[in-house]
Each structure stands twice: as structure tokens, then as C-alpha cells.
Motif scaffolding. Sequence first.
Motif, PDB file in Angstrom:
ATOM      1  N   HIS A 286      35.904  45.439  32.561  1.00 59.42           N
ATOM      2  CA  HIS A 286      36.177  43.994  32.523  1.00 59.42           C
ATOM      3  C   HIS A 286      37.655  43.693  32.301  1.00 59.42           C
ATOM      4  O   HIS A 286      38.093  42.569  32.540  1.00 59.42           O
ATOM      5  CB  HIS A 286      35.378  43.343  31.395  1.00 59.42           C
ATOM      6  CG  HIS A 286      33.930  43.161  31.701  1.00 59.42           C
ATOM      7  ND1 HIS A 286      33.455  42.094  32.428  1.00 59.42           N
ATOM      8  CD2 HIS A 286      32.856  43.908  31.382  1.00 59.42           C
ATOM      9  CE1 HIS A 286      32.142  42.185  32.529  1.00 59.42           C
ATOM     10  NE2 HIS A 286      31.744  43.283  31.914  1.00 59.42           N
ATOM     11  N   ALA A 287      38.385  44.629  31.754  1.00 60.58           N
ATOM     12  CA  ALA A 287      39.809  44.388  31.461  1.00 60.58           C
ATOM     13  C   ALA A 287      40.582  45.685  31.683  1.00 60.58           C
ATOM     14  O   ALA A 287      40.102  46.764  31.368  1.00 60.58           O
ATOM     15  CB  ALA A 287      39.973  43.911  30.017  1.00 60.58           C
TER      16      ALA A 287
ATOM     17  N   ASN B 172      39.394  39.485  37.727  1.00 56.98           N
ATOM     18  CA  ASN B 172      39.445  38.415  36.732  1.00 56.98           C
ATOM     19  C   ASN B 172      40.850  38.349  36.125  1.00 56.98           C
ATOM     20  O   ASN B 172      41.742  39.084  36.539  1.00 56.98           O
ATOM     21  CB  ASN B 172      38.334  38.583  35.676  1.00 56.98           C
ATOM     22  CG  ASN B 172      38.510  39.841  34.832  1.00 56.98           C
ATOM     23  OD1 ASN B 172      39.607  40.384  34.732  1.00 56.98           O
ATOM     24  ND2 ASN B 172      37.420  40.302  34.239  1.00 56.98           N
ATOM     25  N   ALA B 173      41.001  37.461  35.144  1.00 58.30           N
ATOM     26  CA  ALA B 173      42.347  37.228  34.613  1.00 58.30           C
ATOM     27  C   ALA B 173      42.806  38.338  33.682  1.00 58.30           C
ATOM     28  O   ALA B 173      43.925  38.329  33.194  1.00 58.30           O
ATOM     29  CB  ALA B 173      42.378  35.880  33.878  1.00 58.30           C
ATOM     30  N   SER B 174      41.934  39.297  33.385  1.00 54.26           N
ATOM     31  CA  SER B 174      42.290  40.390  32.480  1.00 54.26           C
ATOM     32  C   SER B 174      42.599  41.665  33.244  1.00 54.26           C
ATOM     33  O   SER B 174      42.482  42.759  32.684  1.00 54.26           O
ATOM     34  CB  SER B 174      41.153  40.659  31.494  1.00 54.26           C
ATOM     35  OG  SER B 174      40.357  39.525  31.258  1.00 54.26           O
TER      36      SER B 174
ATOM     37  N   ASP C 151      34.424  41.492  36.813  1.00 55.76           N
ATOM     38  CA  ASP C 151      33.133  41.226  36.186  1.00 55.76           C
ATOM     39  C   ASP C 151      32.013  41.803  37.054  1.00 55.76           C
ATOM     40  O   ASP C 151      32.248  42.307  38.144  1.00 55.76           O
ATOM     41  CB  ASP C 151      32.987  39.715  35.942  1.00 55.76           C
ATOM     42  CG  ASP C 151      33.990  39.233  34.885  1.00 55.76           C
ATOM     43  OD1 ASP C 151      34.159  39.952  33.881  1.00 55.76           O
ATOM     44  OD2 ASP C 151      34.624  38.179  35.076  1.00 55.76           O
TER      45      ASP C 151
ATOM     46  N   GLN D  80      40.275  38.136  25.920  1.00 56.37           N
ATOM     47  CA  GLN D  80      40.833  37.951  27.272  1.00 56.37           C
ATOM     48  C   GLN D  80      40.237  36.722  27.959  1.00 56.37           C
ATOM     49  O   GLN D  80      40.487  36.484  29.133  1.00 56.37           O
ATOM     50  CB  GLN D  80      40.504  39.165  28.140  1.00 56.37           C
ATOM     51  CG  GLN D  80      40.784  40.489  27.487  1.00 56.37           C
ATOM     52  CD  GLN D  80      42.150  41.008  27.834  1.00 56.37           C
ATOM     53  OE1 GLN D  80      42.858  40.408  28.640  1.00 56.37           O
ATOM     54  NE2 GLN D  80      42.541  42.104  27.218  1.00 56.37           N
TER      55      GLN D  80
ATOM     56  N   LYS E 188      40.704  31.008  33.203  1.00 47.86           N
ATOM     57  CA  LYS E 188      40.700  32.436  33.550  1.00 47.86           C
ATOM     58  C   LYS E 188      39.580  33.131  32.779  1.00 47.86           C
ATOM     59  O   LYS E 188      39.832  33.904  31.861  1.00 47.86           O
ATOM     60  CB  LYS E 188      42.035  33.080  33.168  1.00 47.86           C
ATOM     61  CG  LYS E 188      43.237  32.475  33.854  1.00 47.86           C
ATOM     62  CD  LYS E 188      44.498  33.088  33.273  1.00 47.86           C
ATOM     63  CE  LYS E 188      45.742  32.501  33.919  1.00 47.86           C
ATOM     64  NZ  LYS E 188      46.960  32.982  33.245  1.00 47.86           N
ATOM     65  N   PRO E 189      38.350  32.806  33.122  1.00 52.93           N
ATOM     66  CA  PRO E 189      37.241  33.292  32.295  1.00 52.93           C
ATOM     67  C   PRO E 189      37.059  34.805  32.368  1.00 52.93           C
ATOM     68  O   PRO E 189      37.314  35.426  33.388  1.00 52.93           O
ATOM     69  CB  PRO E 189      36.024  32.583  32.885  1.00 52.93           C
ATOM     70  CG  PRO E 189      36.411  32.243  34.283  1.00 52.93           C
ATOM     71  CD  PRO E 189      37.894  32.001  34.270  1.00 52.93           C
ATOM     72  N   ASN E 190      36.638  35.361  31.259  1.00 45.24           N
ATOM     73  CA  ASN E 190      36.122  36.727  31.212  1.00 45.24           C
ATOM     74  C   ASN E 190      34.691  36.574  30.697  1.00 45.24           C
ATOM     75  O   ASN E 190      34.473  36.091  29.594  1.00 45.24           O
ATOM     76  CB  ASN E 190      36.950  37.604  30.266  1.00 45.24           C
ATOM     77  CG  ASN E 190      36.521  39.060  30.323  1.00 45.24           C
ATOM     78  OD1 ASN E 190      35.338  39.367  30.150  1.00 45.24           O
ATOM     79  ND2 ASN E 190      37.453  39.954  30.571  1.00 45.24           N
ATOM     80  N   GLU E 191      33.729  36.952  31.513  1.00 45.37           N
ATOM     81  CA  GLU E 191      32.332  36.608  31.231  1.00 45.37           C
ATOM     82  C   GLU E 191      31.623  37.556  30.284  1.00 45.37           C
ATOM     83  O   GLU E 191      30.447  37.370  29.979  1.00 45.37           O
ATOM     84  CB  GLU E 191      31.526  36.612  32.541  1.00 45.37           C
ATOM     85  CG  GLU E 191      31.864  35.506  33.475  1.00 45.37           C
ATOM     86  CD  GLU E 191      31.127  35.665  34.809  1.00 45.37           C
ATOM     87  OE1 GLU E 191      30.258  36.547  34.926  1.00 45.37           O
ATOM     88  OE2 GLU E 191      31.442  34.891  35.729  1.00 45.37           O
TER      89      GLU E 191
END
Lengths: 389, 424
Positions: A264-265, A313-315, A319, B149, B154-157
Motif C-alpha cells: 500500500h505504501a 495511490n498517494a503513498s 491498493d 499516509q 489522496k486516500p489510502n484505503e
Amino acid sequence: MNRRDFLKLSALAVSVTSGMPGFLARAAATAGGDKTLVVIQLTGGNDGLNTLIPYSNGAYYAARPNIAIGKKDVLNLTADLGMHPSLRALSKFWDAGQLGWLENIGYPNPNRSHFASMAIWHTADPTQAASDGWIGRIAETIGDPFCASNIGNATPLALQAKQFSLPSISSVDSYQLKLPAGLHDPFTTLLNAPRQGEAEYLQAATKQMLLNTAKVQKNLSKYRSGAVYPDSKFAASLQDIARLIAGGNGQRVLYTSLGSFDTHAGQRAEQDDLLRELAEGLAAFQADLDVQGLADKVVVMGFSEFGRRVAENASAGTDHGQGSVMFVLGKSVKGGIHGDSPDLENLADGDIRYKQDFRGVYANALDTWLNLDSKEILGGKFDGPKWLS
Amino acid sequence: MPLTPRTTPLTATDAAHLLRRTSFGATEAQIRALVGQTPQAAAAALLVFPTTTLDTPFKPAEAVAPYAAIKLFQAAWLREMVLTPYPLRERLALMWSNHFVIGTDKVKNLSALDNYLSVLRGHALSNFTDLALAAVKTPAVMRYLDNDQNKKGKPNENLGRELLELYTAGIGNYSEADVKEGARALTGWTFEGKRGPKDFADPQTFTFNAKQHDGGSKTYLGKTGNFGGDDIVRLAAGHPSTAERVAFKLWRSFVSDAPDAAGQAKLTETYRQSGGDLRQTLQALLSSQEFYASRSSIIRSPTEFVVGALRSAGRTDIDEKTYLNLSGTLARLGQDLLHPPTVKGWDGGREWINDSTLLLRMQVAAAMTLGNQKGKAQTKMADTVPEPSALALLGSEKMPSALAKLGSAQRTYLMLVSPEYQLI
């Protein structure tokens, strides 16, 4: 373990077979066949798009400004597709026509839960009604609880059967019982007392373990390592798989896992390392099989429970998505790309739309490689890529 | 219909059953002390505990690296489980750590781990909603599920999804849209503190970063509003199916590995009637007919296997090195404390049992009793082993006849490897 110890153990194992269910008696007769399927589970949802990369597709780069694999780094396979640079150790198998990529694999009504989706792959049942695993059903069809084993600490659902539990072997070297002196007879008496419920289950599991360990230890000496494996737990598991196959234990399916791919990151660092571990482990395994003279008898099939969302995603991660690639490896595999690449401009809720059902991939292994009736194991007839030659 | 109270006083085997399930096991004397008590009084006494823990010789903050610090932290928890006068508190913390899952593969900060465990202990008997709010807001969960984050636009789900799937309502009881809207509501929840690998001993604390929060309208589980994180945790924890999932967890932990729709429905009703109060629910559960009717139906986890053996033998003389070894042994048996294999946690039950773990349980039992075993399970425990009785180890007044002619250590060893000891 010396020979005398082993004989004592064998005697113990034999002495506890009384009262074993009938399927064990049938096992020896039906467990024949000398082909082995090795299943590799990439746990956590491996990002297929950064594994088999559509490097000619602008939509791929547009969706992933931070984590896309740059064109110059891609290991080109075709004019449109290439491998992640960490998979370099697998290039020679591609060149030899022994590595296949199965594109766009999934199942109806995709589930983005790791556990629901993994259970679907394990049970081969997208309705999530089945409680046993597809490999557990193979074992029950063959009638041998030792015809499939997991190399790892816990038995995955794929290897759960209705009648018995299939072994998980954390390491072949520690897979032996050393009973302290003088306790052989009291232990046997204790173990053979009649029981009910969960105690009976534990009693049967212990007896089965005694049989399994005695058999494996007896056969281990047949193996001499033919390759230097990298220093990783995954590679050690693959070497244990090579040892079990070389020992001639009659196992038809061997299973192991590599993870965690839940990126996820900061995906690049994590997935890059994992794919390298995967490729270098598999390359050593294939080299070892060659030396053992077993390369014709073994194929590898790798999967993950789902791919990731197309857009990062933004990280700098991804996802949960749906649909992904599978890989197959071995001398008996039809190398190349099987199936069409996903359409990155026609997405389902941000995810690729799958085009090939994974059960069709399993079916080819069952029908062609293991010589079993896929319809019986999978509960239906599934068509898929013909990835075995 | 809620659970049925049991009214007859405890016999010795009843008391052994209660202490096996709530206290990782107990000595013969501790078991006998409960004989004749009412089930209600026995349960009530177990459900009173302070949050303070014992002084510990372990100093994780002085470790040279995060990996070593985590090993020390795990050993310290194992020691607390073995020695505490309040084992039910630790068993509940262990259960909730397998619900609000985090993993030391990502969470390597000591203050985050310490705070997380304190929250699970301190809220083990709270209202479930309060427990959920406190647990979700720990820096450990923020880090493990990447909510640091998760920012406006800027979601992190990750947390938004697992909150619904694993912490509360469960699969099938929410939509993908709920996941996305929940992630929006959770934006801005993060933690303060240094994050580098060398900063494992520095403090981390939960904080709300209003600048990163998406304050717009969201529709979540059928309700609409400008929800923030607290709102959606409350909505998810109060969802009707959350009651069933909490009851399922309690059933698996205290009654049986096997599903029992009727029993679980009663437990769910007891939970609902209490308004989600965990103390009231556990008081009813641990003094119910359903609890006392279900014997030897839970397979011991590795922790229950090891801690049970030590508590049943009344062992208080174990040194730090041995705790560290035993903590490593738990990992090899399949239960690396605070590091389950996935965010779902350990499934337990028959999944604890396979050839390798059975073999390793036998090695560990030998090392704990016979003492001179070679190999990895070596724990170097004292040579003299106090002999726990069959009542303490097996929950039965009768020693198996196969063990009659053996010495004390050998008897203990074989009881520990018997199918009966693997069960509570």
C-alpha cells in the motif's frame, strides 16, 4: 538419525497404524505417478502490472508516475511486454521457452479482501461455499494424505481436506521425531487409547505425522544438492521441495509461499526485493532439478490472490485490485505469453477486467500433468490457456 | 435468547476447566481453591484486574537495534503471562491482539507497541466501541494500516477497509463505497514522532492533522454527514453484524473451535443486551451452562501450550534467557507474538496443528521436562521439575494408566505431548 533409530521409529509408526481410516490402506496402490506440481503462493496481492509490464502502453505510465518500471529497466520479452528487472534470473528460462506468463487471470465477482480472495483461489470456489481446498480434494481423490505437502509453518486452506489434514513441513531437516529413551512403549500405549472429538483428531494427526516423518527421513539420503541456493527462507523451502521430490516420496503437489506483497505504501522497494527473492530462488531450484535429472518431472505454477489497482495511490503504493498475472516454469511448460494483456483504458472500478478464469489454469495442470479429472476436483469443466506442452 | 446461567457450585474438574480457559492453566492448589464456589462468583473474581504490570527485567529500549528490541518486548510479554496474578487480562489482550491486528514487521517502535498492548489491557473489559476507538487510534494501527499516509484528496484505503472487514462488520455487510467513504473520514489521523529505524525507542503519539482531513460529506453504512474518524469507527462498531463477529471471537476464544449457530446466537444476544459491554458479556459467558458444557473443544495455541505448562507447574523460577528462548519457540510453533502472518491474524483451531508443529511441541515439552534435549528447542530450564497433577495438566482427576510406572519428569513430558493436553 542412525539406522537403528530409524528402525525403531518405523516400528513405532507401523504400530500406530491400527485404527487408521481406510483411505490409508488404499493409498499405496493409487498414489502412483511421477510428475510433481509445485505451487507458489505470492501472499498479499502481487502487483501484476509491475511484474509483467506493458511497457509500450502510455496508459500504464500515466497511471503510475512514481512507481512504474521505466522502459529502459524493463526486461523485454515481446514488443509490448517485459519483466520487472528483479526477475532477471528468470530470463534464461524465457529464452529457453520454459517460462510462461498467463495474462489477465481472475474470477467472476472479484473480491478485494485478501482473505476472501485467497480462499477463493484455495478452494477454487468463487461462491465461497467450499470448505476444503482444491489440493485437499486432489489428496482425497488419490486417497493419500501424503501426496501433497506444504513447505511452511501453517497449512493453507488449499491443502485442507475433509477427512484429513495434509502435512506442513517447516523444514525437512527438523522433520523427525526423537523420542527420549524408555518412552517408546508408554507413548505408544498413551497414543493408542480410544478418543473422541478433537482429541481423536489430534491422535490421528500425531499417528500420521509419525508415518510421514519416518518415510521422509528414510528417503532423504537419495538427494545430493545440485545447486547453490540463495540465502533466503523461500529458497530454503524450494530446496526442501527438491529434496522431497528427489527422495521419491510420491508427493504429487508441493506448495510454498512468499510474501508479503501488500504494497500500500512505498511499493517499489518492497516488491522489487520480493520479486528478486522469487526469481533467484526459482533459478536455483530449476538448476538443482536439472542436476537431479528431474527437470522433466516438475512444473512450477505461481499465483497471487489478486493484483493491485491500476493507478498508484498517494503513498507511492497501490491498493487492492482484481485480476493479475500467473507464471509457469519448467521444461514441460509451453513458454510465452498466454492470453491478451489487460485494457488499461477500460477498467472496472479502477481495476483491470479479468479475461481468463484461474480455474482453467488449474484444470490444465490437473488433466494434463497430474492425470486427474479436473471436472471432479474443480466441480465443473473449465477452459483455459494450454500452458503444458 | 441470551446464555443460560449455570447455578450449581464448581467441582474440581469445573474449576480446572475455568482456569484452563481463562488463566492459561493453574496449579492443583489454585484449582482446588475454587471448588464449591458459584460460577458467578468465580467469574466475577477473574474479571477484576488492574492495568499495572509486574516489574520486568527486560529493557527493550536499551537494545541495539529494533529487531532485538522487539525480541525483548515479546519476551517481556511472555513473562507477564506466566507470572501475572491476572492471567485473564493477558489472555484477553492476546485475543484482542488477534482482532485489532498489527505486526512487528511494520510496527517496530517500542512506545507504539507498549501503548498498543496497554490499550488492549486497559480496554479489555470496556464497551466494544470504546475498545475499538482506542485500538484504532494507536500509532501501531496507524502505522500498520498506513493511515499516516491517508490524506485529503489522496486516500489510502488500508485502514478504512480493514476497519470494516476485520475489526467490525465483516465481509458482506458493507460496500466498496463504504470502504472509500470511510477512508475519507479517516484522513488526517496519523501519529507524531520519529520514524527512522534508529528511532525505535523514541515516543510516538496519535494526532489529528486537521489540514489533511477531508471534512466533506460522506455516506457511510447508510448514514450521511460530515463524518470524521470517530464517527465512522462508532458507526462500524455499532453495526448489527459487529455484535455477531465479536460474539464469534469470544466463542472461539472461550467456548469452542467448532461453529455452533445456536450457542453463538445466544452469546450475540447477551452481548446486545449488555449494549456491547465486554465485562457484562464475559461475566455471563464465563458463568453460563454453555461454557461449562463445552470441554476440551479448543486446540491450545502455542502460547497457551507453553504458558499453560509453566503456570500448571507453578514455575516462577525461569530466567530471562529462557523467556527469550521460549518466545522464539512460540514463533516457530506458529505464534510470533504481535506478528501474525497476515492482517487477519491467526485462525487457530486445527490450523495450529500440522506435522512440524506437532514435532516441535514434543521437542519443547521434552526440553521443559527432561531438560537435556539437544536441538533448537533447548530452553535450559531447571533440572528438577515440580510434577503438575493430571488435574492441572489434563483437567482430569485420573492419571492415564500408561504413565503409572514412569518417573515424574517422564510423566509430565508424556502428559504434555498427549492429545488431551493440546486441548482446553
